[in-house]
Design an enzyme around this catalytic site. Structure first.
Site, PDB file in Angstrom:
ATOM      1  N   LYS A  84     -11.001  -3.495  -4.354  1.00 38.32           N
ATOM      2  CA  LYS A  84     -11.782  -2.277  -4.593  1.00 38.32           C
ATOM      3  C   LYS A  84     -10.893  -1.132  -5.038  1.00 38.32           C
ATOM      4  O   LYS A  84     -11.375  -0.148  -5.579  1.00 38.32           O
ATOM      5  CB  LYS A  84     -12.614  -1.898  -3.364  1.00 38.32           C
ATOM      6  CG  LYS A  84     -11.871  -1.834  -2.048  1.00 38.32           C
ATOM      7  CD  LYS A  84     -12.853  -1.791  -0.861  1.00 38.32           C
ATOM      8  CE  LYS A  84     -12.256  -2.456   0.370  1.00 38.32           C
ATOM      9  NZ  LYS A  84     -13.233  -2.934   1.321  1.00 38.32           N
ATOM     10  N   LYS A 128       0.821  -1.216   0.000  1.00 34.73           N
ATOM     11  CA  LYS A 128       0.000   0.000   0.000  1.00 34.73           C
ATOM     12  C   LYS A 128       0.853   1.263   0.000  1.00 34.73           C
ATOM     13  O   LYS A 128       0.484   2.261  -0.603  1.00 34.73           O
ATOM     14  CB  LYS A 128      -0.925   0.021   1.226  1.00 34.73           C
ATOM     15  CG  LYS A 128      -2.107  -0.898   1.079  1.00 34.73           C
ATOM     16  CD  LYS A 128      -3.254  -0.424   1.950  1.00 34.73           C
ATOM     17  CE  LYS A 128      -4.507  -1.233   1.685  1.00 34.73           C
ATOM     18  NZ  LYS A 128      -5.591  -0.872   2.590  1.00 34.73           N
ATOM     19  N   LYS A 168      -4.992  -9.900  -7.002  1.00 32.65           N
ATOM     20  CA  LYS A 168      -6.200 -10.049  -6.177  1.00 32.65           C
ATOM     21  C   LYS A 168      -7.308  -9.110  -6.680  1.00 32.65           C
ATOM     22  O   LYS A 168      -7.026  -7.982  -7.066  1.00 32.65           O
ATOM     23  CB  LYS A 168      -5.798  -9.667  -4.739  1.00 32.65           C
ATOM     24  CG  LYS A 168      -6.801  -9.940  -3.687  1.00 32.65           C
ATOM     25  CD  LYS A 168      -6.285  -9.481  -2.323  1.00 32.65           C
ATOM     26  CE  LYS A 168      -6.323  -7.975  -2.185  1.00 32.65           C
ATOM     27  NZ  LYS A 168      -6.132  -7.479  -0.815  1.00 32.65           N
TER      28      LYS A 168
HETATM   29  P1  TYM Z   1     -10.464  -5.587   3.665  1.00 35.26           P
HETATM   30  O1  TYM Z   1     -11.415  -4.482   3.937  1.00 35.26           O
HETATM   31  O2  TYM Z   1      -9.375  -5.351   2.665  1.00 35.26           O
HETATM   32  O3  TYM Z   1     -11.230  -6.884   3.220  1.00 35.26           O
HETATM   33  C1  TYM Z   1     -12.284  -7.398   3.999  1.00 35.26           C
HETATM   34  C2  TYM Z   1     -12.318  -8.909   3.940  1.00 35.26           C
HETATM   35  O4  TYM Z   1     -12.471  -9.354   2.595  1.00 35.26           O
HETATM   36  C3  TYM Z   1     -11.428 -10.267   2.281  1.00 35.26           C
HETATM   37  N1  TYM Z   1     -11.053 -10.066   0.873  1.00 35.26           N
HETATM   38  C4  TYM Z   1     -10.940 -11.050  -0.007  1.00 35.26           C
HETATM   39  N2  TYM Z   1     -11.133 -12.377   0.089  1.00 35.26           N
HETATM   40  C5  TYM Z   1     -10.951 -13.128  -1.007  1.00 35.26           C
HETATM   41  N3  TYM Z   1     -10.571 -12.604  -2.205  1.00 35.26           N
HETATM   42  C6  TYM Z   1     -10.366 -11.274  -2.368  1.00 35.26           C
HETATM   43  N4  TYM Z   1     -10.015 -10.771  -3.539  1.00 35.26           N
HETATM   44  C7  TYM Z   1     -10.544 -10.438  -1.224  1.00 35.26           C
HETATM   45  N5  TYM Z   1     -10.439  -9.095  -1.023  1.00 35.26           N
HETATM   46  C8  TYM Z   1     -10.745  -8.895   0.273  1.00 35.26           C
HETATM   47  C9  TYM Z   1     -10.282  -9.904   3.194  1.00 35.26           C
HETATM   48  O5  TYM Z   1      -9.392 -10.977   3.360  1.00 35.26           O
HETATM   49  C10 TYM Z   1     -11.024  -9.558   4.463  1.00 35.26           C
HETATM   50  O6  TYM Z   1     -11.349 -10.715   5.197  1.00 35.26           O
HETATM   51  N6  TYM Z   1      -7.373  -5.492   7.583  1.00 35.26           N
HETATM   52  C11 TYM Z   1      -8.685  -5.906   7.135  1.00 35.26           C
HETATM   53  C12 TYM Z   1      -9.820  -5.315   7.961  1.00 35.26           C
HETATM   54  C13 TYM Z   1      -9.730  -5.556   9.414  1.00 35.26           C
HETATM   55  C14 TYM Z   1      -9.943  -6.809  10.082  1.00 35.26           C
HETATM   56  C15 TYM Z   1      -9.798  -6.514  11.478  1.00 35.26           C
HETATM   57  C16 TYM Z   1     -10.235  -8.093   9.641  1.00 35.26           C
HETATM   58  C17 TYM Z   1      -9.463  -4.643  10.382  1.00 35.26           C
HETATM   59  N7  TYM Z   1      -9.509  -5.214  11.611  1.00 35.26           N
HETATM   60  C18 TYM Z   1      -9.926  -7.540  12.433  1.00 35.26           C
HETATM   61  C19 TYM Z   1     -10.372  -9.098  10.618  1.00 35.26           C
HETATM   62  C20 TYM Z   1     -10.216  -8.809  11.985  1.00 35.26           C
HETATM   63  C21 TYM Z   1      -8.859  -5.459   5.707  1.00 35.26           C
HETATM   64  O7  TYM Z   1      -8.245  -4.519   5.238  1.00 35.26           O
HETATM   65  O8  TYM Z   1      -9.817  -6.100   5.032  1.00 35.26           O
END
Ligand code: TYM
Length: 338
Positions: free
Chosen positions: A204, A118, A201
């Site tokens: 968004k 990032k 991947k």
């Molecule tokens: P974020 O917002 O990027 O994504 C949210 C969830 O979606 C999953 N995900 C995917 N799974 C499969 N294929 C993809 N292309 C894909 N893109 C996104 C992510 O693995 C995630 O589960 N750091 C985290 C948010 C967070 C969090 C937490 C998660 C903050 N605190 C505590 C779990 C527990 C994040 O940026 O997810």
């Protein structure tokens, strides 16, 4: 000290930093929904504090947070079964994150691949929050003593760090206070790939909208994106091994399997031998039939955001019944005068 037993409790979060994608839905939300009906307390979170580690326009952030809440509810997360919150309304997340900033080591944080991705080449200009992001994520989880965290494959390294932070805290203060949380990374679509490039991947933040399916896309847009998805010229194999060196083909089959609650082997038993010209319309039809009820329910909920705001307010109250005592106990362990 004897090892305490922790209540089986699930926590997970999604950033309200843009629209929801099919990757979020298949990698995370579908599992969030099914875990509500297993033997867990479930807490799901819009991580608005994480979102601002990169610039967010305030009006967009507010809208995206409500739209994400609508997406959770429309996908089947029930405010009666789960606690649904936005992170900033439960201040104990940020308070515990400060303690964890003092537990986590610089060297650990520097190894985080998401920060490197990032921040890119210009890491000096990245916010301090982006660097400290995983300590806040550990706090999100551990302020509930959560035992299980359903996520997509890309969050694995952050969950390992969460365990490292819990273990170091427990060791340094000679307690068994924080659980070593289990990642739950399961199913056919733990890593949904871009429709334009099978090595990237689905995200968004990809500049190409054609690379992803957004949960708010209409039926025509979904069908068009699938029709244009990159593939190879061969027919689909009849067994999973035949997808090994075919990332784009594997991705579309994985998506089909996850949407239809089937294994990849089951899907290939039905569609093996087909050309993409035949398979893509099947996939488009399946995707539309699963996603359009969700997007129309999201639109209905977004027409009256006050209902969403009430749900989040109630969720925050329920959450704080859990988080406030855990923060107090943490402060006591650390030696803060109360
Ligand atoms: P974020 O917002 O990027 O994504 C949210 C969830 O979606 C999953 N995900 C995917 N799974 C499969 N294929 C993809 N292309 C894909 N893109 C996104 C992510 O693995 C995630 O589960 N750091 C985290 C948010 C967070 C969090 C937490 C998660 C903050 N605190 C505590 C779990 C527990 C994040 O940026 O997810």
């Amino acid at each position: 000290m004897t090892t305490p037993t922790f209540t089986p409790r699930v926590f997970s979060g999604i950033q309200p930093s843009g629209g929801l994608t099919l990757g979020n839905y298949l990698g995370a939300i579908k599992r969030f929904v099914s875990m509500q009906d297993e033997a867990f307390e479930t807490i799901y979170c819009m991580v608005d504090l994480h979102a601002i580690t990169v610039w967010q326009d305030p009006a967009d952030l507010r809208r995206n947070t409500r739209e994400l809440a609508a997406g959770f509810i429309a996908s089947g997360i029930s405010p009666e079964k789960s606690i649904l919150i936005n992170q900033s309304q439960v201040p104990e997340h940020a308070q515990l994150a400060w303690i964890f900033n003092c537990v986590a080591r610089m060297g650990w944080m520097k190894r985080m691949t998401q920060f490197k991705d990032k921040a890119g080449k210009n890491a000096e200009a990245a916010s301090l929050g982006l660097f400290g992001y995983p300590a806040l994520m550990a706090a999100d989880i551990l302020i509930y003593h959560a035992t299980h965290v359903p996520v997509g494959e890309d969050q694995k390294q952050h969950l390992e760090l969460t365990r490292d932070i819990a273990a170091k805290f427990n060791h340094d203060y000679d307690v068994d206070f924080f659980p070593l949380t289990e990642p739950v990374i399961e199913g056919a679509a733990t890593r949904v790939m871009s429709l334009r490039d099978g090595s990237k991947k689905m995200s968004k933040s990809d500049p190409s909208d054609a690379s992803r399916i957004n949960m708010t896309d209409d039926a025509d847009t979904i069908a068009k994106k699938i029709r244009k998805a990159k593939t190879d010229p061969d027919a689909l194999p009849s067994e999973a091994e035949g997808l090994a060196d075919r990332p784009e083909a594997r991705n579309l089959v994985n998506i089909y399997a996850a949407l239809n609650d089937q294994s990849v082997a089951e899907v290939l038993r039905d569609v093996g031998g087909q050309q993409f010209g035949a398979f893509k319309p099947l996939l488009a039809e399946l995707a539309v039939s699963k996603l359009s009820p969700i997007s129309s329910e999201m639109a209905r909920l977004m027409a009256d955001p006050s209902e969403i705001d009430q749900i989040l307010k109630r969720g925050a109250r329920q959450a704080r019944d859990i988080t406030a005592p855990i923060l107090e106990k943490t402060y006591e362990i650390v030696g803060m005068v109360r």
